[in-house]
Design a protein around this motif. Structure first.
Motif, PDB file in Angstrom:
ATOM      1  N   PHE A   1       0.585  -1.287   0.099  1.00  0.00           N
ATOM      2  CA  PHE A   1      -0.021  -0.140  -0.037  1.00  0.00           C
ATOM      3  C   PHE A   1       0.996   1.462  -0.616  1.00  0.00           C
ATOM      4  O   PHE A   1       0.639   2.522  -0.643  1.00  0.00           O
ATOM      5  N   TYR A   2       1.658   1.346   0.696  1.00  0.00           N
ATOM      6  CA  TYR A   2       2.537   2.425   1.157  1.00  0.00           C
ATOM      7  C   TYR A   2       3.409   2.298  -0.439  1.00  0.00           C
ATOM      8  O   TYR A   2       4.149   3.620  -0.151  1.00  0.00           O
ATOM      9  N   ILE A   3       4.416   1.752  -0.917  1.00  0.00           N
ATOM     10  CA  ILE A   3       5.177   1.854  -1.866  1.00  0.00           C
ATOM     11  C   ILE A   3       4.387   2.527  -2.888  1.00  0.00           C
ATOM     12  O   ILE A   3       4.430   2.765  -3.837  1.00  0.00           O
ATOM     13  N   ARG A   4       2.908   1.685  -2.947  1.00  0.00           N
ATOM     14  CA  ARG A   4       1.965   2.186  -3.762  1.00  0.00           C
ATOM     15  C   ARG A   4       1.553   3.986  -3.853  1.00  0.00           C
ATOM     16  O   ARG A   4       1.979   4.954  -4.758  1.00  0.00           O
ATOM     17  N   LYS A   5       1.740   4.334  -3.064  1.00  0.00           N
ATOM     18  CA  LYS A   5       1.577   5.757  -1.952  1.00  0.00           C
ATOM     19  C   LYS A   5       2.485   6.655  -2.457  1.00  0.00           C
ATOM     20  O   LYS A   5       2.245   7.584  -2.962  1.00  0.00           O
ATOM     21  N   GLU A   6       3.275   6.094  -1.726  1.00  0.00           N
ATOM     22  CA  GLU A   6       4.542   6.737  -1.959  1.00  0.00           C
ATOM     23  C   GLU A   6       5.720   6.930  -3.323  1.00  0.00           C
ATOM     24  O   GLU A   6       6.122   8.264  -3.309  1.00  0.00           O
ATOM     25  N   LEU A   7       5.009   5.800  -3.972  1.00  0.00           N
ATOM     26  CA  LEU A   7       6.144   5.719  -5.186  1.00  0.00           C
ATOM     27  C   LEU A   7       5.261   5.912  -6.387  1.00  0.00           C
ATOM     28  O   LEU A   7       5.817   6.145  -7.373  1.00  0.00           O
ATOM     29  N   GLY A   8       4.493   5.578  -6.616  1.00  0.00           N
ATOM     30  CA  GLY A   8       3.389   6.093  -7.486  1.00  0.00           C
ATOM     31  C   GLY A   8       3.084   4.367  -8.457  1.00  0.00           C
ATOM     32  O   GLY A   8       2.538   4.699  -9.444  1.00  0.00           O
ATOM     33  N   LYS A   9       4.051   3.925  -7.865  1.00  0.00           N
ATOM     34  CA  LYS A   9       3.946   2.506  -8.690  1.00  0.00           C
ATOM     35  C   LYS A   9       3.721   1.234  -7.831  1.00  0.00           C
ATOM     36  O   LYS A   9       3.898   1.749  -6.873  1.00  0.00           O
ATOM     37  N   GLY A  10       3.596   0.253  -8.307  1.00  0.00           N
ATOM     38  CA  GLY A  10       3.466  -1.053  -8.009  1.00  0.00           C
ATOM     39  C   GLY A  10       4.744  -2.089  -7.581  1.00  0.00           C
ATOM     40  O   GLY A  10       5.425  -1.062  -8.432  1.00  0.00           O
ATOM     41  N   PRO A  11       4.998  -2.542  -6.945  1.00  0.00           N
ATOM     42  CA  PRO A  11       5.909  -2.837  -6.710  1.00  0.00           C
ATOM     43  C   PRO A  11       6.393  -3.664  -7.823  1.00  0.00           C
ATOM     44  O   PRO A  11       7.979  -3.419  -8.082  1.00  0.00           O
ATOM     45  N   ASP A  12       6.007  -5.083  -8.708  1.00  0.00           N
ATOM     46  CA  ASP A  12       6.284  -5.126  -9.928  1.00  0.00           C
ATOM     47  C   ASP A  12       7.162  -3.838 -10.999  1.00  0.00           C
ATOM     48  O   ASP A  12       8.847  -4.439 -11.803  1.00  0.00           O
ATOM     49  N   GLU A  13       6.273  -2.629 -10.740  1.00  0.00           N
ATOM     50  CA  GLU A  13       7.269  -1.824 -11.503  1.00  0.00           C
ATOM     51  C   GLU A  13       8.415  -1.471 -11.170  1.00  0.00           C
ATOM     52  O   GLU A  13       8.920  -0.225 -11.958  1.00  0.00           O
ATOM     53  N   VAL A  14       8.722  -1.220  -9.464  1.00  0.00           N
ATOM     54  CA  VAL A  14       9.420  -0.141  -8.429  1.00  0.00           C
ATOM     55  C   VAL A  14      10.452  -0.950  -9.181  1.00  0.00           C
ATOM     56  O   VAL A  14      12.213  -0.543  -9.041  1.00  0.00           O
ATOM     57  N   PHE A  15      10.486  -2.248  -8.623  1.00  0.00           N
ATOM     58  CA  PHE A  15      11.311  -3.400  -8.574  1.00  0.00           C
ATOM     59  C   PHE A  15      11.942  -4.278  -9.319  1.00  0.00           C
ATOM     60  O   PHE A  15      11.179  -4.389 -10.351  1.00  0.00           O
ATOM     61  N   SER A  16      13.329  -4.668  -9.588  1.00  0.00           N
ATOM     62  CA  SER A  16      14.108  -5.050 -10.725  1.00  0.00           C
ATOM     63  C   SER A  16      13.278  -6.170 -10.552  1.00  0.00           C
ATOM     64  O   SER A  16      13.309  -7.281 -11.258  1.00  0.00           O
ATOM     65  N   ARG A  17      13.593  -6.913  -9.270  1.00  0.00           N
ATOM     66  CA  ARG A  17      12.728  -8.338  -8.378  1.00  0.00           C
ATOM     67  C   ARG A  17      12.099  -8.592  -7.480  1.00  0.00           C
ATOM     68  O   ARG A  17      12.821  -7.927  -6.591  1.00  0.00           O
ATOM     69  N   VAL A  18      11.055  -9.526  -7.328  1.00  0.00           N
ATOM     70  CA  VAL A  18      10.006  -8.966  -6.268  1.00  0.00           C
ATOM     71  C   VAL A  18       9.659 -10.603  -6.063  1.00  0.00           C
ATOM     72  O   VAL A  18       9.577 -11.508  -6.477  1.00  0.00           O
TER      73      VAL A  18
END
Length: 288
Positions: free
Chosen positions: A154-171
């Motif tokens: 929830f906070y990744i999306r709120k703070e960075l504006g994207k989902g985890p798969d879009e933010v990180f190179s590997r989840v």
């Protein structure tokens, strides 16, 4: 002829009594947020305490996953569970009338830590989730963990504006908080999300070096862990049993028992306390 019949009747009565006693055993489990061996050692002592306090046999049964804990509750394999915020909501939705009974004092305002291997160079104790986490490898805990997945996502999306798969190179998903810390410490993942009590406990026990794994950000507070009992508990164990269990949990004061969680004390809780978790779970598609 009469004596054999009386003997048979007496034997049947004993067997029925044994069966009834077995049926009245209160069985509970806990989400496997740490190593199973440790959980069995800790919660067996909690079972002994509850048995003495409630006056009924109490048994702790380990489960392999968060989902298995919810399923066991739904199928009446356990009548009481130590759940996370999300799994507690799922369990209560699965069995009509089920109630959140108690939570740790810390669970009123729980937080998740975002942790990073020191080799990443990410600075500690940032005011906001640092944008520099983008492109790193990242591990959640269990897929339905409140503190290890739901609120961090929830906070990744709120703070960075994207989902985890879009933010990180590997989840990835480690399965529990202990493994999350170990994976970040080893460098298998550069960044991870973990509940604060698990991490602080590992630091206190020198199971992780804070110079190697640093806290880079703390989430805002949210409600988390809870004891939840099935809605038919009073029908099974007798009128007022639900209230007795709540009183026993809130009255748990021995440091050794509280260390099983770890919590300083337990306080009463209600289903409504977890309305924020329902809202986030629905928003992320983890609840209907």
């Amino acid at each position: 002829m009469i004596r054999p019949l009386l003997a048979a009747a007496a034997t049947a009565a004993v067997l029925l009594g044994a069966s009834a006693a077995f049926a009245q055993t209160l069985t509970f489990s806990a989400i496997p947020d740490e190593d199973e061996t440790k959980l069995v050692q800790r919660f067996t002592k909690v079972a002994d305490y509850l048995s003495k306090t409630l006056g009924v046999p109490v048994k702790y049964v380990p489960v392999k996953s968060y989902g298995a804990a919810v399923t066991a509750f739904k199928n009446n394999q356990i009548q009481l569970g130590w759940f996370g915020g999300l799994s507690g909501v799922q369990a209560r939705r699965a069995v009509a009338g089920s109630q959140a009974l108690a939570q740790g004092d810390e669970d009123q305002a729980f937080v998740s830590y975002f942790i990073a291997n020191a080799a990443t160079g990410l600075p500690a104790d940032q005011k906001d989730l640092p944008k520099a986490v983008a492109g790193k490898t990242f591990t959640f805990g269990a897929k339905t963990s409140t503190s290890g997945r739901l609120m961090p996502e929830f906070y990744i999306r709120k703070e960075l504006g994207k989902g985890p798969d879009e933010v990180f190179s590997r989840v990835g998903y480690s399965g529990d908080h202990t493994k999350t810390v170990e994976l970040v410490a080893s460098g298998a993942y550069e960044v991870g999300a973990v509940n604060f009590t698990s991490f602080d406990d590992m630091v206190a026990k020198k199971q992780v070096d804070p110079a190697v794994v640093r806290i880079i950000w703390k989430t805002p507070p949210y409600p988390d862990y809870n004891w939840t009992i099935r809605g038919d508990a009073d029908k099974t164990f007798g009128a007022g049993f639900t209230d007795k269990v709540r009183a026993a949990l809130v009255g748990m004061s021995e440091p050794e028992l509280l260390a099983a969680f770890p919590r300083k004390k337990f306080i009463p809780a209600t289903n409504a306390d977890y309305d924020p978790i329902v809202a986030v779970g629905q928003q992320l598609g983890l609840l209907d």
